[in-house]
Design an enzyme around this catalytic site. Structure first.
Site, PDB file in Angstrom:
ATOM      1  N   HIS A 147      -3.461  14.123   0.578  1.00 42.84           N
ATOM      2  CA  HIS A 147      -3.706  13.329   1.783  1.00 42.84           C
ATOM      3  C   HIS A 147      -2.496  13.368   2.708  1.00 42.84           C
ATOM      4  CE1 HIS A 147      -5.044  10.143   4.417  1.00 42.84           C
ATOM      5  NE2 HIS A 147      -3.923   9.465   4.172  1.00 42.84           N
ATOM      6  N   GLU A 200      -9.207  12.965   7.562  1.00 42.75           N
ATOM      7  CA  GLU A 200      -9.156  14.265   6.875  1.00 42.75           C
ATOM      8  C   GLU A 200     -10.486  14.991   6.963  1.00 42.75           C
ATOM      9  OE1 GLU A 200      -7.211  14.724   2.908  1.00 42.75           O
ATOM     10  OE2 GLU A 200      -7.144  12.537   3.065  1.00 42.75           O
ATOM     11  N   ASP A 252      -8.904   0.417   2.394  1.00 40.54           N
ATOM     12  CA  ASP A 252      -7.877  -0.059   3.316  1.00 40.54           C
ATOM     13  C   ASP A 252      -8.234   0.425   4.718  1.00 40.54           C
ATOM     14  OD1 ASP A 252      -5.487  -1.452   3.866  1.00 40.54           O
ATOM     15  OD2 ASP A 252      -4.390   0.427   3.970  1.00 40.54           O
ATOM     16  N   GLN A 298      -2.935   2.455  15.203  1.00 38.48           N
ATOM     17  CA  GLN A 298      -1.861   2.884  14.306  1.00 38.48           C
ATOM     18  C   GLN A 298      -0.983   3.958  14.955  1.00 38.48           C
ATOM     19  OE1 GLN A 298      -3.360   4.401  10.595  1.00 38.48           O
ATOM     20  NE2 GLN A 298      -1.336   4.898   9.794  1.00 38.48           N
ATOM     21  N   GLU A 357      -9.272   4.009  -1.982  1.00 36.34           N
ATOM     22  CA  GLU A 357      -8.048   3.842  -2.757  1.00 36.34           C
ATOM     23  C   GLU A 357      -8.350   3.155  -4.090  1.00 36.34           C
ATOM     24  OE1 GLU A 357      -4.835   2.118  -0.612  1.00 36.34           O
ATOM     25  OE2 GLU A 357      -5.386   3.042   1.307  1.00 36.34           O
ATOM     26  N   ARG A 359       1.866  17.007  12.704  1.00 41.33           N
ATOM     27  CA  ARG A 359       3.126  17.740  12.882  1.00 41.33           C
ATOM     28  C   ARG A 359       2.912  19.223  12.592  1.00 41.33           C
ATOM     29  NH1 ARG A 359       4.179  13.175  10.069  1.00 41.33           N
ATOM     30  NH2 ARG A 359       4.228  14.273   8.069  1.00 41.33           N
ATOM     31  N   ARG A 394      -7.139   4.014  13.603  1.00 38.61           N
ATOM     32  CA  ARG A 394      -6.217   5.128  13.812  1.00 38.61           C
ATOM     33  C   ARG A 394      -5.610   5.160  15.207  1.00 38.61           C
ATOM     34  NH1 ARG A 394      -5.010   6.331   8.674  1.00 38.61           N
ATOM     35  NH2 ARG A 394      -6.822   7.017   7.482  1.00 38.61           N
ATOM     36  N   ASP A 403       0.850  -1.189   0.000  1.00 25.78           N
ATOM     37  CA  ASP A 403       0.000   0.000   0.000  1.00 25.78           C
ATOM     38  C   ASP A 403       0.885   1.238   0.000  1.00 25.78           C
ATOM     39  OD1 ASP A 403      -2.498   1.257  -0.032  1.00 25.78           O
ATOM     40  OD2 ASP A 403      -2.432   1.600   2.119  1.00 25.78           O
TER      41      ASP A 403
END
Length: 389
Positions: free
Chosen positions: A111, A336, A209, A216, A178, A120, A213, A104
């Site tokens: 994105h 997003e 996919d 992750q 995707e 960040r 979160r 992937d």
């Protein structure tokens, strides 16, 4: 296991694996709102598709692939009676091929930048390597499931806002719209040139996919996604041949960083694809991501994945990563669309979604420009979230 096919017309000719009632699996081709039994229609092809999958077809090079496609097109175009057609509503669809490897990518600048700004703030949102190479992670082939398969909410470790480490069902389950690419041709080892990589692109599938979160975010430093991704990746049941997307070819967006020779596609300016995606939760459209905005092309992604000498095998699958555009409402993931849950979207029934709820059914569909100004459907990938154990 999947919903009925759209009207494919007589030029797209997508591949599938199907059965009728409790009969054996067969390889089919979408024709209008029916499925053509490929082995019965072309007896000389019967041995190659006897197992009901595309595996044997994928092992051939582009010449054989084109020969088979022309034969199907000639049959459909010249013969209207006595074709072995089955109404699409009467079939069960399966994963059409055996997924060998799954990679992937992270090919959307919009994105990657949006997520970078969320995590960040005040720094460059893109990783230093992002415009030099297609960034990706090696996924889990065994987690790939066909459209219509329920997706069980995963459990795992996460770090709470107070710093405590806990275990339980993911509370931040996300979708990722995707586009996936099925690799054909004989097994080989890299590197491949961009032209060779292009020849290896057998067809397109749509991909969701799914991403946990919270899992992750806790696990991904320093080696990237693991359990937050490996529980399920849904793909559409129809493989649309690359040849059916000739009218969708377009140039990639402008690039402001020079590319190394193995990725330099200035001599192949139409390597990108103009696809229009649509994401629904239930019956409600929540996003319309444009694939033409993707920074990296399919050939670049495949060429990069094997530039170190890695194996390329028929049946490999690689996906684009989340497809997102620059405008509001073009994000291909809830992270997003909701600013990482801070701005939940409101559905038509008044309910809100920061992330997915149990019972939510997510559908990703897409179309592409086709001949005579019409749109070519790419089918859909659909999955319903069910509670974890």
């Amino acid at each position: 296991m999947t919903s009925a096919a759209p009207d494919w017309g007589t030029t797209t000719l997508p591949w599938c694996s199907f059965s009728v009632d409790d009969g054996p699996r067969r390889v089919g081709v979408g024709v209008g709102r029916s499925v053509l039994d490929a082995g019965a229609a072309l007896p000389w092809l019967a041995d190659e598709v006897a197992d009901g999958t595309l595996d044997a077809l994928l092992a051939h090079g582009p010449d054989r692939r084109d020969q088979v496609r022309r034969a199907v097109a000639d049959l459909v175009g010249t013969q209207t009676d006595d074709l072995p057609l089955v109404p699409a509503d009467d079939v069960t669809l399966y994963l059409p091929w055996t997924v060998r490897d799954y990679v992937d990518f992270y090919a959307s600048e919009h994105h990657a930048a949006a997520v970078g700004r969320l995590f960040r703030p005040g720094t460059d949102p893109l990783p230093a390597a992002w415009k030099h190479l297609p960034i990706g992670y090696h996924g889990r082939a065994g987690s790939v499931v066909v459209s219509g398969t329920d997706v069980r909410r995963p459990g795992g470790q996460r770090r709470e806002p107070d710093g405590a480490v806990t275990f339980g069902p993911s509370t931040r389950l996300d979708l990722e719209a995707e586009v996936g690419f099925v690799v054909g041709g004989p097994a080989t080892r890299g590197p491949l040139t961009l032209a060779e990589a292009e020849d290896r692109l057998f067809g397109v599938v749509l991909v969701n996919d799914w991403s946990a979160r919270d899992l992750q975010a806790w696990e991904y430093v320093p080696l990237g996604p693991f359990l937050g991704k490996s529980f399920a990746t849904s793909v559409s049941a129809w493989v649309v041949p690359m040849d059916a997307l000739r009218h969708a070819r377009t140039a990639p967006p402008p690039r402001d960083v020079p590319l190394l020779p193995y990725l330099d596609d200035t001599s192949a300016p139409a390597g990108a694809l103009d696809l229009a995606l649509e994401v629904r939760i239930g019956d409600e459209v929540v996003s319309r991501p444009p694939y033409r905005a993707m920074y990296w092309t399919p050939a670049q992604m495949l060429a990069h994945s094997c530039v170190n000498g890695a194996a390329v095998r028929p049946g490999d699958l690689f996906a684009s990563g989340t497809v997102s555009g620059p405008a509001r409402g073009e994000g291909g993931a809830l992270i997003e669309l909701t600013a990482n849950g801070a701005e939940p979207i409101v559905l038509g029934d008044g309910s809100t979604r920061a992330f997915l709820h149990d019972g939510d059914e997510v559908t990703v569909s897409a179309t592409a420009p086709g001949p005579a100004g019409r749109r070519v459907p790419l089918g859909e990938v659909r999955g319903r979230v069910v509670a974890g154990s």
